[in-house]
Design a protein around this motif. Structure first.
Motif: not given
Length: 607
Positions: A557-562
């Motif tokens: 999720q963090a990767q998608v948001a970044y």
């Protein structure tokens, strides 16, 4: 106008944000239509349609709720009979107001109640205080009361428009020095003429509106502030409503003639202290949500379609069906909790020496103020500042001009000049919550947190439904790591703005920051998601959401948001650094997985 600055939240990693207001829920519902610059502000008892500043429109609606509640304590039957909601049109300038409003002697009047309706129209530039809206609301209420003569219709509206709240008490019946000035300068209209006018066209032909309003108010004040005279006034009005002629109705009610009354009025004009009514006021009893809806051009036209005729030949009330003047309270039957008292006012009725050029100066000041506002809106601040200075030279008591000067100085970081301008605006009655809010924002920007907190709280004491003030306090408590109080202020902000607009965005981010610092990362995520829904193209909120995911080790999720944040802002180095770390970590996991299928003696190598 309130300073158009919204405080942003400081969290985890500091980002500088400069975005436009988010699209509200109401905006989305009408996004296929062209939006006008008009808003509908709805409370329990009022629907304010306005093209003035949104905070000003909200303030007008809230103060009308206060006014209505106070009147309900004194005149419960009259207030209960009023329609719900009453409509109020608030125009930000003379040009939009005068499109359909009456004109008297080539001068636009400041407020108007459309006879036979529930519609009040107000020119907000004239309505520096809120007296005009109070005045017109009395006309709206009394249209369902008994048939009043025109002098009393205006006199009682002038009497009640002095409504003021101070230290949890209502003050009513304060003397208006400018009205006294008119009477002392011009003398009295003969009472047998004053009491017989039944339309403004007659008044304009034989005298002036200023003198007519002044004497109608003064006569009403004289009769209202004494218990015996008040009882005789009720008798007089009831006799007239039944068709009795003025002279005989007056003499039978008062036991003396109009000549004696005129002598009494002249003696009353000479006194130095006047009585007022004071009673307790509990603002917490007002339970009304405030809803703001952006109007499309089509909806605006529908809301404004009831513009009144351009004529003054009207009486400001329709014939009622009652047989008793409910607008005059029966003080003997008031609830004990009201605790009404009649006391001498502590305000001076003294009148400044007459300035024969004052009307011309006031008109010129207003015209310059309108011009300066337009220059300010066009970002021509230096030119606007010069014009605002000309305004206050013409009219030293023009509070909004000082406030706008303070806004310009504050924007340009000339904080000392801003402080002086705001202090001058505050020194001119009535106190306006917007002045304290603007000063609070200026103090916050200077790092004067304690002073800013005090100013925000003062703004809230004048206008408890000020969402920007609650938001500002939330930011201060967040900065102090007082997370419980910060969450409370951000939650209040959301309840006031109905989860729409830039204030809602920042309130959600503030709540998210509180939860993040307290280690409640899932709750932080929830509020960042809500902020992103309101403002999807702000890369800062995507980064903050990703940071929360990172703390929860939710790396996908963090990767998608970044990645989303970088797509919106390719120069975001912090997002790139954290995204690189996640990719490195994923590479490490892949290497570990590959190593698990090899002989245990083979080392793990990450290229």
């Amino acid at each position: 106008m309130w300073k158009n600055i919204i405080l942003t939240i400081i969290f985890l990693t500091i980002y500088l944000v400069n975005t436009s207001p988010a699209q509200t829920t109401e905006d989305k519902a009408i996004e296929t239509n062209q939006l006008s610059d008009w808003l509908l502000v709805k409370t329990e008892n009022f629907a304010v349609v306005s093209n003035t500043d949104p905070e000003r429109a909200k303030l007008i609606a809230y103060k009308l709720e206060q006014y209505r509640y106070a009147l309900s304590l004194l005149t419960p039957n009259l207030v209960a009979s009023s329609p719900i909601p009453a409509r109020v049109h608030v125009y930000r300038n003379g040009s939009s107001y005068s499109a359909g409003l009456p004109i008297a002697n080539q001068q636009v009047i400041s407020g108007y109640f459309q006879p036979g309706s529930d519609l009040i129209s107000i020119n907000d530039l004239f309505n520096i205080s809120d007296n005009v809206s109070y005045h017109e609301y009395i006309h709206l209420l009394t249209r369902s009361d008994i048939t009043y003569p025109l002098w009393f219709s205006e006199g009682i509206a002038e009497f009640y428009e002095t409504f003021e709240i101070s230290d949890h008490k209502v003050r009513l019946g304060e003397v208006n020095p400018s009205r006294l000035h008119v009477l002392k300068l011009s003398g009295f209209i003969p009472l047998n003429k004053l009491l017989k006018f039944n339309a403004y066209s007659q008044v304009i032909k034989e005298t002036t509106l200023d003198l007519y309003y002044a004497e109608s108010w003064f006569l009403t004040h004289y009769l209202m502030m004494d218990e015996e005279r008040r009882a005789k006034l009720i008798d007089f009005l009831e006799r007239q409503s039944k068709g009795q002629d003025i002279e005989s109705a007056f003499e039978q009610a008062f036991q003396y003639d109009l000549n004696k009354l005129e002598e009494n009025l002249k003696s009353y004009l000479a006194i130095n202290k006047y009585k007022i009514f004071v009673f307790n006021f509990d603002g917490e009893k007002i339970d009304s949500d405030i809803e703001i809806i952006s109007l499309s051009e089509e909806e605006k036209v529908k809301q404004l379609k009831d513009l009144p005729n351009n004529s003054l030949s009207v009486v400001l009330r329709s014939r009622g069906k009652g047989n008793k003047p409910e607008i005059i309270p029966d003080f003997a039957k008031l609830p004990k909790t009201v605790e009404l008292k009649c006391i001498l006012s502590d305000k001076s009725p003294d009148i400044a020496p007459s300035d024969p050029e004052k009307p011309a100066k006031a008109k010129a000041a207003l015209e310059k103020f309108i011009l300066a506002n337009q220059l300010f809106e066009d970002n021509k601040k230096d030119e606007a500042l010069v014009i605002y200075e000309e305004v206050v030279k013409l009219d030293p008591d023009f509070a909004p001009a000082y406030m706008q000067m303070g806004n310009i100085y504050s924007t340009d970081k000339f904080f000392d000049q801003a402080r002086l301008a705001y202090e001058k605006a505050r020194s001119i009655p009535p106190n306006y919550a917007g002045t304290y809010l603007n000063q609070a924002i200026s103090q916050y920007e200077q790092g004067k947190i304690d002073e800013a907190e005090s100013s925000f709280r003062t703004a809230l004491s004048l206008y408890p439904s000020s969402a920007p003030s609650h938001l500002g306090l939330g930011n201060i408590y967040l900065q102090r790591r007082d997370y419980k109080r910060a969450r409370n202020e951000f939650t209040k902000t959301l309840s006031l703005v109905r989860n729409a607009g830039l204030e809602a965005v920042n309130a959600h981010v503030g709540l998210a920051a509180c939860y993040f610092y307290q280690g409640q990362y899932e709750k932080a995520k929830e509020h960042y998601i809500l902020a992103i829904k309101l403002e999807p193209n702000n890369y800062v909120w995507h980064c903050a959401f990703a940071d929360s995911c990172l703390m929860l080790k939710q790396y996908e999720q963090a990767q998608v948001a970044y990645l989303k944040a970088i797509k919106l802002n390719a120069k975001d180095e912090q997002a790139q650094t954290k995204l690189a770390w996640i990719e490195k970590y994923n590479q490490y996991l892949r290497a570990i997985k590959q190593h698990s299928t090899r002989p245990k003696t083979e080392p793990v190598v990450i290229k």
